[in-house]
Write an enzyme that holds these catalytic residues in place. Structure first.
Site, PDB file in Angstrom:
ATOM      1  N   ASP A 128       6.037   4.655   4.824  1.00  0.00           N
ATOM      2  CA  ASP A 128       6.979   3.714   5.457  1.00  0.00           C
ATOM      3  C   ASP A 128       7.163   2.436   4.630  1.00  0.00           C
ATOM      4  O   ASP A 128       8.141   1.724   4.798  1.00  0.00           O
ATOM      5  CB  ASP A 128       6.565   3.382   6.907  1.00  0.00           C
ATOM      6  CG  ASP A 128       5.134   2.902   7.050  1.00  0.00           C
ATOM      7  OD1 ASP A 128       4.275   3.319   6.245  1.00  0.00           O
ATOM      8  OD2 ASP A 128       4.870   2.120   7.988  1.00  0.00           O
ATOM      9  N   HIS A 129       6.248   2.174   3.697  1.00  0.00           N
ATOM     10  CA  HIS A 129       6.332   0.945   2.892  1.00  0.00           C
ATOM     11  C   HIS A 129       6.894   1.160   1.488  1.00  0.00           C
ATOM     12  O   HIS A 129       7.187   0.196   0.794  1.00  0.00           O
ATOM     13  CB  HIS A 129       4.955   0.283   2.783  1.00  0.00           C
ATOM     14  CG  HIS A 129       4.463  -0.211   4.107  1.00  0.00           C
ATOM     15  ND1 HIS A 129       4.389  -1.546   4.429  1.00  0.00           N
ATOM     16  CD2 HIS A 129       4.063   0.473   5.215  1.00  0.00           C
ATOM     17  CE1 HIS A 129       3.937  -1.665   5.675  1.00  0.00           C
ATOM     18  NE2 HIS A 129       3.738  -0.462   6.167  1.00  0.00           N
ATOM     19  N   HIS A 171      -7.158  -1.950   5.806  1.00  0.00           N
ATOM     20  CA  HIS A 171      -6.307  -0.908   6.384  1.00  0.00           C
ATOM     21  C   HIS A 171      -6.979   0.446   6.156  1.00  0.00           C
ATOM     22  O   HIS A 171      -8.073   0.516   5.593  1.00  0.00           O
ATOM     23  CB  HIS A 171      -4.924  -1.003   5.706  1.00  0.00           C
ATOM     24  CG  HIS A 171      -3.844  -0.238   6.379  1.00  0.00           C
ATOM     25  ND1 HIS A 171      -3.704  -0.160   7.742  1.00  0.00           N
ATOM     26  CD2 HIS A 171      -2.803   0.487   5.857  1.00  0.00           C
ATOM     27  CE1 HIS A 171      -2.650   0.590   8.018  1.00  0.00           C
ATOM     28  NE2 HIS A 171      -2.087   0.991   6.902  1.00  0.00           N
ATOM     29  N   HIS A 209       1.528   3.844   1.897  1.00  0.00           N
ATOM     30  CA  HIS A 209       1.967   4.611   3.056  1.00  0.00           C
ATOM     31  C   HIS A 209       3.487   4.712   2.963  1.00  0.00           C
ATOM     32  O   HIS A 209       4.162   3.728   2.651  1.00  0.00           O
ATOM     33  CB  HIS A 209       1.545   3.937   4.366  1.00  0.00           C
ATOM     34  CG  HIS A 209       0.154   4.328   4.797  1.00  0.00           C
ATOM     35  ND1 HIS A 209      -0.621   3.535   5.614  1.00  0.00           N
ATOM     36  CD2 HIS A 209      -0.583   5.441   4.518  1.00  0.00           C
ATOM     37  CE1 HIS A 209      -1.789   4.144   5.819  1.00  0.00           C
ATOM     38  NE2 HIS A 209      -1.791   5.295   5.163  1.00  0.00           N
ATOM     39  N   HIS A 239       0.839  -1.209   0.000  1.00  0.00           N
ATOM     40  CA  HIS A 239       0.000   0.000   0.000  1.00  0.00           C
ATOM     41  C   HIS A 239       0.869   1.252   0.000  1.00  0.00           C
ATOM     42  O   HIS A 239       2.083   1.190   0.215  1.00  0.00           O
ATOM     43  CB  HIS A 239      -0.963  -0.003   1.188  1.00  0.00           C
ATOM     44  CG  HIS A 239      -0.296   0.102   2.533  1.00  0.00           C
ATOM     45  ND1 HIS A 239       0.595  -0.826   3.014  1.00  0.00           N
ATOM     46  CD2 HIS A 239      -0.425   1.041   3.516  1.00  0.00           C
ATOM     47  CE1 HIS A 239       0.988  -0.465   4.225  1.00  0.00           C
ATOM     48  NE2 HIS A 239       0.397   0.664   4.556  1.00  0.00           N
ATOM     49  N   ASP A 242      -0.018  -4.039   6.160  1.00  0.00           N
ATOM     50  CA  ASP A 242      -0.745  -3.420   7.273  1.00  0.00           C
ATOM     51  C   ASP A 242      -2.218  -3.790   7.187  1.00  0.00           C
ATOM     52  O   ASP A 242      -2.855  -3.538   6.163  1.00  0.00           O
ATOM     53  CB  ASP A 242      -0.617  -1.893   7.199  1.00  0.00           C
ATOM     54  CG  ASP A 242       0.796  -1.415   7.491  1.00  0.00           C
ATOM     55  OD1 ASP A 242       1.686  -2.278   7.682  1.00  0.00           O
ATOM     56  OD2 ASP A 242       1.008  -0.187   7.541  1.00  0.00           O
TER      57      ASP A 242
HETATM   58 ZN   LIG Z   1       3.030   0.499   7.954  1.00  0.00          ZN
HETATM   59 ZN   LIG Z   2      -0.050   1.631   6.498  1.00  0.00          ZN
END
Ligand SMILES: [Zn+2]
Ligand SMILES: [Zn+2]
Length: 306
Positions: A67-68, A140, A65, A63, A210
């Site tokens: 951080d990914h 999520h 976000h 996804h 997530d």
């Molecule tokens: Zn995450």
């Molecule tokens: Zn996430």
């Protein structure tokens, strides 16, 4: 038996900690790499853990976000500077491709290799000779996906005695039957099922990204040899898990048990827990084959016992 190994490159959530990088997990099989998520700093982990950036590779993104995905541009740029020649397949939500294309244009990043985009959708998203990747919706705060990596089922064992009895001469015709093709001997058609045992299923690895736990994910991960699951929170912070659409380690364990997974790797830990042993302990009470993933940890998925 071919080795199948999982290397955890980043096991933190949202923000990195002293000991944990942002999310990224590599599956290594016969020199090929399937990378799942690409947190900031992933390219450095590639060097540190000797993954090699010019291998046959696919990158799967759960996804959008930061951080990914924040590590992806840097990784692509380094691949380019290393003169990667092999095509790279990128699987992810559609928006990922727009982001990559615009960023590459703005930052004047050219590529020395072909980039193939495959949009996430329920079902099969990637098929290679020896393995495939299936995809399912996660639950999520934004569009998110979970993945199952599975080796292609192999034909059952070849019964050479039976083949001889049926008069099949050794050589080309044996080979054809072993590869699932019928042959004709003395005017009679002999089918592979007459000389092959039951198909042998390959090994499989599930990765949640997530998500909240769900009944459909438990079905999706049914029977996986290793389940890597969102374990952002401890049970005492279950309300936060609900609120932020993540899971607790206990919820991960309940799902692993329901899915009849063989082992459970907890990951994506919130930076609030300096020590995650209590999260593992809580999960183990429900699903004993649980362990906490840590950066640099390598886990072998063993051959199936028959
Ligand atoms: Zn995450
Ligand atoms: Zn996430």
């Amino acid at each position: 038996m071919t080795g199948l190994e999982v290397v955890f490159l980043g096991t933190s959530s949202a923000t990195p900690t002293k000991g944990r990088n942002l999310p990224a997990v590599a599956i290594r099989r016969e020199g090929e790499v399937v990378l799942m998520d690409c947190g900031e700093g992933t390219q450095r982990s590639f060097v540190e853990y000797g993954l090699g950036i010019n291998r046959e590779m696919a990158i799967l993104i759960t996804h959008l976000h930061g951080d990914h995905v924040n590590g992806l541009l840097g990784l692509l740029q380094t691949m380019n500077m290393s003169q990667r020649g092999r095509k790279l397949t990128l699987v992810g939500p559609k928006g990922l491709f727009e982001w990559i294309k615009v960023s590459m244009k703005m930052l004047h990043i050219g590529l020395s290799f072909d980039l193939e985009f495959v949009a996430t959708k329920p079902g099969l998203v990637l098929r290679r000779g020896a393995y495939r990747v299936r995809c399912a919706r996660a639950n999520h705060s934004i569009e998110a996906w979970s993945f199952v990596f599975e080796e292609t089922p192999r034909p059952g064992p070849f019964d050479s005695k039976k083949a001889a009895e049926l008069g099949v001469p050794e050589g080309k015709k044996w080979s054809a039957l072993q590869h699932g093709r019928s042959v004709v001997v003395g005017g009679r058609k002999i089918r592979p099922t007459e000389v092959l045992g039951a198909k042998r299923s390959g090994r499989s690895i599930g990765y949640s990204g997530d998500t909240r736990p769900s009944a459909s994910l438990a079905r999706f991960f049914s029977g996986v040899d290793l389940l890597i699951f969102d374990s952002t929170f401890a049970a005492r912070d279950a309300d936060k898990a609900v609120d932020r659409k993540h899971s607790t380690s206990v919820e991960a364990a309940v799902l692993a048990k329901k899915a009849r997974a063989k082992r459970l790797a907890l990951t994506h830990f919130s930076a609030r827990y300096r020590n995650v042993s209590s999260l593992v302990k809580e999960a183990k009470e429900i699903f004993p084959e649980t362990f906490a993933a840590s950066d640099g940890m390598s886990v072998e998925v063993p051959a199936k016992v028959r």
